[in-house]
Scaffold this motif. Sequence first.
Motif, PDB file in Angstrom:
ATOM      1  N   TRP A 251       0.864  -1.175   0.000  1.00 32.14           N
ATOM      2  CA  TRP A 251       0.000   0.000   0.000  1.00 32.14           C
ATOM      3  C   TRP A 251       0.899   1.223   0.000  1.00 32.14           C
ATOM      4  O   TRP A 251       1.616   1.476   0.976  1.00 32.14           O
ATOM      5  CB  TRP A 251      -0.918   0.017   1.226  1.00 32.14           C
ATOM      6  CG  TRP A 251      -2.045  -0.958   1.140  1.00 32.14           C
ATOM      7  CD1 TRP A 251      -2.204  -1.968   0.235  1.00 32.14           C
ATOM      8  CD2 TRP A 251      -3.182  -1.022   2.007  1.00 32.14           C
ATOM      9  NE1 TRP A 251      -3.373  -2.654   0.489  1.00 32.14           N
ATOM     10  CE2 TRP A 251      -3.984  -2.094   1.568  1.00 32.14           C
ATOM     11  CE3 TRP A 251      -3.596  -0.281   3.111  1.00 32.14           C
ATOM     12  CZ2 TRP A 251      -5.176  -2.445   2.194  1.00 32.14           C
ATOM     13  CZ3 TRP A 251      -4.779  -0.618   3.741  1.00 32.14           C
ATOM     14  CH2 TRP A 251      -5.568  -1.685   3.282  1.00 32.14           C
ATOM     15  N   GLN A 262      -9.425   2.461  -1.951  1.00 30.37           N
ATOM     16  CA  GLN A 262      -9.453   1.738  -0.669  1.00 30.37           C
ATOM     17  C   GLN A 262     -10.682   2.101   0.162  1.00 30.37           C
ATOM     18  O   GLN A 262     -11.250   3.183   0.019  1.00 30.37           O
ATOM     19  CB  GLN A 262      -8.160   2.026   0.118  1.00 30.37           C
ATOM     20  CG  GLN A 262      -6.963   1.328  -0.503  1.00 30.37           C
ATOM     21  CD  GLN A 262      -5.631   1.759   0.083  1.00 30.37           C
ATOM     22  OE1 GLN A 262      -5.509   2.814   0.685  1.00 30.37           O
ATOM     23  NE2 GLN A 262      -4.623   0.931  -0.113  1.00 30.37           N
ATOM     24  N   TYR A 269     -10.377  -2.639   7.097  1.00 32.40           N
ATOM     25  CA  TYR A 269      -9.851  -3.940   6.658  1.00 32.40           C
ATOM     26  C   TYR A 269      -9.667  -4.830   7.874  1.00 32.40           C
ATOM     27  O   TYR A 269      -9.234  -4.370   8.927  1.00 32.40           O
ATOM     28  CB  TYR A 269      -8.520  -3.754   5.908  1.00 32.40           C
ATOM     29  CG  TYR A 269      -8.716  -3.056   4.581  1.00 32.40           C
ATOM     30  CD1 TYR A 269      -8.913  -3.806   3.412  1.00 32.40           C
ATOM     31  CD2 TYR A 269      -8.747  -1.670   4.488  1.00 32.40           C
ATOM     32  CE1 TYR A 269      -9.120  -3.175   2.188  1.00 32.40           C
ATOM     33  CE2 TYR A 269      -8.965  -1.035   3.270  1.00 32.40           C
ATOM     34  CZ  TYR A 269      -9.145  -1.796   2.128  1.00 32.40           C
ATOM     35  OH  TYR A 269      -9.369  -1.157   0.910  1.00 32.40           O
TER      36      TYR A 269
END
Length: 270
Positions: A251, A262, A269
Motif C-alpha cells: 500500500w 481503498q 480492513y
Amino acid sequence: MRLAVFAAAVGIATLGAVPGSAAGADKLYVLDCGHISAADQSRWSPGINVGVPIELSDNCYLIHHPQGWFLWDTGLPDAIAATPEGSTAANGALRVKRTKTLAGQLDELGVKPADIKAMAISHTHPDHIGNVELFPQAMLYVQKAEYEWPGADGASRFNANHPVTLLEGDRDVFDDGSVVIISTPGHTPGHQCLLVRLPKTGVIVLSGDAVHFKANWDNRRVPPFNSDKDQSAASMAHIADILAKENGQLWINHDKPQTDAQKKPPEFYD
Ligand SMILES: [Zn+2]
C-alpha cells in the motif's frame, strides 16, 4: 482426546504467531491525512514525466490490536485544515491541503487521542510528522538514525519529552507478528515501513515514502532528494522480497489512485 489437549497447548503457545489468529491486529482504517499537488512529478522520478502535474494522497493508518490502538504516520498538521485553499510547501513546488483533521476522524470512530497506545512514523518529513504531539502519551517507535538526524539549524526533529523507543532495525511491536516495523533506510536515514498481518486481508506493507507512486515502484525509481540512493534501491528490493514471501500487498501512501480505491471509515480492513 490426548491429541486434542496437545493441539490446544501448542495452539496457546504459538497463538500470536499464527497468521489469521484472533490474537493479533484485527482492524486497519485508512485515514485521510492530507492532499499534495505538484506541478512537476519528475521531482520524484528524475527525467520522467517532466512538467507533468500529479496529485498525491497522504494517509495515516489506524490499527486496532487487542493490546491497544496503534497509529502509523500522522500526516500533515491538522492546523492546515483551517485554510481550505491550503498552503505551499517545498519552496513552492508543492501545494498541501487538508479537508479533514486527524483528530476529527478519530473522534468519528470513537477513538480519543489518549486511546492511542503506541505510534510510529515512517520518517520525519512534514507530511508524516504533522500531528505527533496530538498523542503526547503514545509510545513512539522511531529508528535511532532518524531520531539523531539533525533538523533545520541542527535542531532535534522530535519533542524531547515524548516517550520514545529508539530502534536499530526491525521491531515486532506486539510480539505476535501482526504489527512489525521494517527498517527501510534511504528516503531518509532512518526511514521505516510497517508490515500489518490481518486475519482476512493477510499481509499489507505500508510504504511510507520508500516509494511515492506505482510507476516509481514498477520501475524502482529513486527520487533525487533521497538521502541515500543505494540504500533506497536496497530497501525497495527488501520490500519486494517480503511481499513475495508473505504473498503481501504494497500500500503506497502517496499513490492517489490506489488510495481512492481503498475502503474509508467507518469501513475497515480485517
Ligand atoms: Zn511523504
